[in-house]
Design a protein around this motif. Structure first.
Motif, PDB file in Angstrom:
ATOM      1  N   ARG A  28     -16.933 -28.454  24.232  1.00  0.00           N
ATOM      2  CA  ARG A  28     -16.593 -28.367  22.808  1.00  0.00           C
ATOM      3  C   ARG A  28     -17.859 -28.320  21.958  1.00  0.00           C
ATOM      4  O   ARG A  28     -17.959 -27.542  21.009  1.00  0.00           O
ATOM      5  CB  ARG A  28     -15.715 -29.549  22.406  1.00  0.00           C
ATOM      6  CG  ARG A  28     -14.278 -29.411  22.842  1.00  0.00           C
ATOM      7  CD  ARG A  28     -13.459 -30.640  22.523  1.00  0.00           C
ATOM      8  NE  ARG A  28     -13.759 -31.738  23.436  1.00  0.00           N
ATOM      9  CZ  ARG A  28     -13.041 -32.845  23.521  1.00  0.00           C
ATOM     10  NH1 ARG A  28     -11.994 -33.001  22.720  1.00  0.00           N
ATOM     11  NH2 ARG A  28     -13.344 -33.785  24.376  1.00  0.00           N
ATOM     12  N   SER A  55     -16.357 -17.736  30.458  1.00  0.00           N
ATOM     13  CA  SER A  55     -17.347 -17.319  29.475  1.00  0.00           C
ATOM     14  C   SER A  55     -18.745 -17.809  29.851  1.00  0.00           C
ATOM     15  O   SER A  55     -19.723 -17.359  29.274  1.00  0.00           O
ATOM     16  CB  SER A  55     -16.978 -17.863  28.089  1.00  0.00           C
ATOM     17  OG  SER A  55     -15.667 -17.461  27.735  1.00  0.00           O
ATOM     18  N   PHE A  74     -14.789 -21.687  20.056  1.00  0.00           N
ATOM     19  CA  PHE A  74     -15.141 -20.380  20.585  1.00  0.00           C
ATOM     20  C   PHE A  74     -14.447 -19.244  19.838  1.00  0.00           C
ATOM     21  O   PHE A  74     -14.856 -18.097  19.934  1.00  0.00           O
ATOM     22  CB  PHE A  74     -14.772 -20.302  22.075  1.00  0.00           C
ATOM     23  CG  PHE A  74     -15.619 -21.190  22.932  1.00  0.00           C
ATOM     24  CD1 PHE A  74     -16.857 -20.772  23.376  1.00  0.00           C
ATOM     25  CD2 PHE A  74     -15.180 -22.459  23.297  1.00  0.00           C
ATOM     26  CE1 PHE A  74     -17.631 -21.585  24.176  1.00  0.00           C
ATOM     27  CE2 PHE A  74     -15.949 -23.274  24.091  1.00  0.00           C
ATOM     28  CZ  PHE A  74     -17.183 -22.834  24.532  1.00  0.00           C
ATOM     29  N   HIS A  75     -13.382 -19.553  19.114  1.00  0.00           N
ATOM     30  CA  HIS A  75     -12.647 -18.495  18.432  1.00  0.00           C
ATOM     31  C   HIS A  75     -13.482 -17.805  17.368  1.00  0.00           C
ATOM     32  O   HIS A  75     -13.267 -16.641  17.045  1.00  0.00           O
ATOM     33  CB  HIS A  75     -11.379 -19.079  17.785  1.00  0.00           C
ATOM     34  CG  HIS A  75     -10.317 -19.372  18.802  1.00  0.00           C
ATOM     35  ND1 HIS A  75      -9.164 -20.046  18.499  1.00  0.00           N
ATOM     36  CD2 HIS A  75     -10.248 -19.100  20.124  1.00  0.00           C
ATOM     37  CE1 HIS A  75      -8.416 -20.168  19.585  1.00  0.00           C
ATOM     38  NE2 HIS A  75      -9.059 -19.607  20.578  1.00  0.00           N
ATOM     39  N   PRO A 102      -8.170 -23.262  30.229  1.00  0.00           N
ATOM     40  CA  PRO A 102      -9.571 -23.615  30.416  1.00  0.00           C
ATOM     41  C   PRO A 102     -10.263 -22.723  31.427  1.00  0.00           C
ATOM     42  O   PRO A 102     -11.484 -22.590  31.409  1.00  0.00           O
ATOM     43  CB  PRO A 102      -9.512 -25.069  30.895  1.00  0.00           C
ATOM     44  CG  PRO A 102      -8.149 -25.220  31.456  1.00  0.00           C
ATOM     45  CD  PRO A 102      -7.267 -24.328  30.654  1.00  0.00           C
ATOM     46  N   GLY A 146     -19.436 -25.003  22.276  1.00  0.00           N
ATOM     47  CA  GLY A 146     -18.739 -24.009  21.466  1.00  0.00           C
ATOM     48  C   GLY A 146     -19.181 -24.035  20.019  1.00  0.00           C
ATOM     49  O   GLY A 146     -19.350 -22.990  19.391  1.00  0.00           O
ATOM     50  N   VAL A 189     -11.025 -24.896  22.855  1.00  0.00           N
ATOM     51  CA  VAL A 189     -11.124 -23.462  22.641  1.00  0.00           C
ATOM     52  C   VAL A 189     -11.467 -23.112  21.199  1.00  0.00           C
ATOM     53  O   VAL A 189     -12.119 -22.109  20.931  1.00  0.00           O
ATOM     54  CB  VAL A 189      -9.795 -22.783  23.049  1.00  0.00           C
ATOM     55  CG1 VAL A 189      -9.852 -21.293  22.806  1.00  0.00           C
ATOM     56  CG2 VAL A 189      -9.495 -23.073  24.507  1.00  0.00           C
ATOM     57  N   LEU A 191      -8.529 -15.436  24.648  1.00  0.00           N
ATOM     58  CA  LEU A 191      -8.531 -16.860  24.995  1.00  0.00           C
ATOM     59  C   LEU A 191      -7.215 -17.494  24.590  1.00  0.00           C
ATOM     60  O   LEU A 191      -6.810 -17.401  23.443  1.00  0.00           O
ATOM     61  CB  LEU A 191      -9.681 -17.586  24.286  1.00  0.00           C
ATOM     62  CG  LEU A 191     -11.012 -17.611  25.017  1.00  0.00           C
ATOM     63  CD1 LEU A 191     -12.006 -18.400  24.182  1.00  0.00           C
ATOM     64  CD2 LEU A 191     -10.886 -18.230  26.389  1.00  0.00           C
ATOM     65  N   GLN A 199     -10.088 -19.547  31.489  1.00  0.00           N
ATOM     66  CA  GLN A 199     -10.648 -18.475  30.672  1.00  0.00           C
ATOM     67  C   GLN A 199     -11.874 -18.953  29.906  1.00  0.00           C
ATOM     68  O   GLN A 199     -12.852 -18.225  29.762  1.00  0.00           O
ATOM     69  CB  GLN A 199      -9.583 -17.949  29.692  1.00  0.00           C
ATOM     70  CG  GLN A 199      -8.435 -17.212  30.355  1.00  0.00           C
ATOM     71  CD  GLN A 199      -8.861 -15.869  30.925  1.00  0.00           C
ATOM     72  OE1 GLN A 199      -9.911 -15.361  30.573  1.00  0.00           O
ATOM     73  NE2 GLN A 199      -8.049 -15.326  31.804  1.00  0.00           N
ATOM     74  N   VAL A 200     -11.839 -20.182  29.423  1.00  0.00           N
ATOM     75  CA  VAL A 200     -12.994 -20.728  28.720  1.00  0.00           C
ATOM     76  C   VAL A 200     -14.194 -20.780  29.649  1.00  0.00           C
ATOM     77  O   VAL A 200     -15.304 -20.395  29.290  1.00  0.00           O
ATOM     78  CB  VAL A 200     -12.680 -22.123  28.153  1.00  0.00           C
ATOM     79  CG1 VAL A 200     -13.931 -22.748  27.546  1.00  0.00           C
ATOM     80  CG2 VAL A 200     -11.583 -22.032  27.108  1.00  0.00           C
ATOM     81  N   PHE A 226     -15.324 -14.096  23.227  1.00  0.00           N
ATOM     82  CA  PHE A 226     -14.392 -14.591  24.223  1.00  0.00           C
ATOM     83  C   PHE A 226     -12.990 -14.085  23.888  1.00  0.00           C
ATOM     84  O   PHE A 226     -12.166 -14.818  23.368  1.00  0.00           O
ATOM     85  CB  PHE A 226     -14.395 -16.118  24.266  1.00  0.00           C
ATOM     86  CG  PHE A 226     -15.758 -16.690  24.516  1.00  0.00           C
ATOM     87  CD1 PHE A 226     -16.355 -16.535  25.745  1.00  0.00           C
ATOM     88  CD2 PHE A 226     -16.440 -17.370  23.519  1.00  0.00           C
ATOM     89  CE1 PHE A 226     -17.607 -17.064  25.992  1.00  0.00           C
ATOM     90  CE2 PHE A 226     -17.687 -17.897  23.768  1.00  0.00           C
ATOM     91  CZ  PHE A 226     -18.276 -17.732  25.000  1.00  0.00           C
TER      92      PHE A 226
END
Length: 355
Positions: free
Chosen positions: A37, A131, A103-104, A125, A40, A100, A120, A127-128, A117
């Motif tokens: 987090r 990255s 990261f958005h 996670p 990110g 997430v 997502l 997918q996270v 990313f």
């Protein structure tokens, strides 16, 4: 009358001091950060950090809560049908919005305006983690332990895996409590020679230990099975730890174990989405009462050391010194001393078929 102080912008302060740091030093700082987090949020600060964060080696993922999600979540998790029903089946199907979200807002450094990313899902996670392209050390923390116990009961386990179970140690006790201040030392039974009392077999004590053992092995094998997508996606991994916030269980895999995992076919259990537990030999040690540092006392203290049988797929010769090193390093604090004390007790051998 003193003139009023005026504040002027310092031209020297306009220079971003972080830009003066070499990439290697910035990566070193980011590796110390670890938390996905926080990483990110750092990615959203600048294009430079946006490009460096995916290169970090050490990543820590804390899962706040586990929930079921609607829709075809199996595609995002690469889980085979049918959908698993155990709570661990949703370990990767969870609400990771807090992970997430940072990261958005990250945009592609190429200036295309697209998210770095894409696609997502807040419950993915896997997918996270995709990255991050250079992850070497990964630690994932579940919100709680897997095996339910009554209040005051102690149950901790640690398992090492390759493509299958390599070793596991379980520490349990029917009651862990704090001794009253100034209380006299516990008087051991006159026949306490390290042998189990007859009541251990008749009052359900042995049955309880068997339940602890099977439940811990199921929890470990389910965690192992659900990590396969992460392991296959990250060929750079050197160590992987899956723990829980309660400190109940820890699954760990080192570099050689991860290599073996990739090279050998995973043996899945026929009844559920978990790795099959091989036939095992177990060494059980028991003490009716243990006094621990810090004023703690452990009743019904039990240690179970588990290894695959010699004729199983994971069977191999392990020296006594290696076993003792594994057991002594499995737990922290007073429970580490409890494991060491139990290792000196009489050993009872048990055999268990694979399941």
């Amino acid at each position: 009358m003193h003139p009023k102080a005026r504040i002027h912008a310092d031209p020297a302060m306009e220079l971003d001091q972080i830009d003066c740091l070499p990439d290697a030093l910035v990566l070193l700082i980011l590796n110390k950060l670890e938390d996905v987090r926080s990483l990110g949020r750092c990615s959203a600060v600048s294009k430079r950090l946006n490009g460096l964060v995916p290169l970090v080696h050490d990543v820590y993922v804390k899962i706040d809560r586990v929930v079921a999600v609607d829709g075809d979540a199996d595609d995002a998790l690469n889980l085979a049908s049918p959908k698993p029903r155990h709570i661990f089946s949703h370990f990767l199907k969870l609400m990771l919005f807090t992970i997430v979200k940072p990261f958005h807002s990250i945009r592609n450094p190429g200036g295309t305006g697209r998210s770095l990313f894409p696609h997502l899902a807040p419950h993915s996670p896997v997918q996270v983690l995709r990255s991050f392209s250079h992850v070497r050390n990964l630690r994932v923390e579940l919100p709680s332990g897997d095996v339910g116990t009554e209040e005051g009961v102690l149950l901790k386990w640690r398992a090492e895996y390759g493509s299958t179970l390599q070793s596991c140690v379980i520490l349990g006790g029917t009651l862990v409590d704090r001794k009253p201040t100034g209380a006299a030392g516990h008087e051991p039974s006159t026949d306490d020679s390290g042998s189990m009392p007859e009541s251990f077999y008749t009052n359900g004590g042995l049955k309880l230990r068997v339940v602890w053992t099977i439940s811990s092995l199921i929890a470990a094998s389910t965690r192992h099975y659900l990590l396969r997508s992460i392991i296959n996606d990250h060929q750079t991994l050197r160590s992987l730890v899956l723990a829980d916030a309660d400190g109940q269980g820890v699954l760990s895999m080192g570099m050689e174990q991860l290599k073996e995992f990739r090279e050998n076919q995973l043996s899945a259990s026929a009844c559920s989405n978990r790795t099959q537990v091989p036939a095992c030999s177990m060494k059980l040690k028991y003490a009716p009462y243990l006094e621990l540092p810090g004023g703690l006392a452990l009743q019904g203290a039990t240690l179970v050391v588990i290894k695959p049988s010699a004729d199983g797929t994971g069977g191999c010769h392990v020296s006594r010194k290696e076993t003792e090193a594994f057991v002594s390093g499995a737990f922290d604090g007073p429970f580490r001393l409890a494991a060491k004390a139990l290792m000196k007790r009489r050993t009872y051998l048990l055999e268990m078929n694979g399941f």
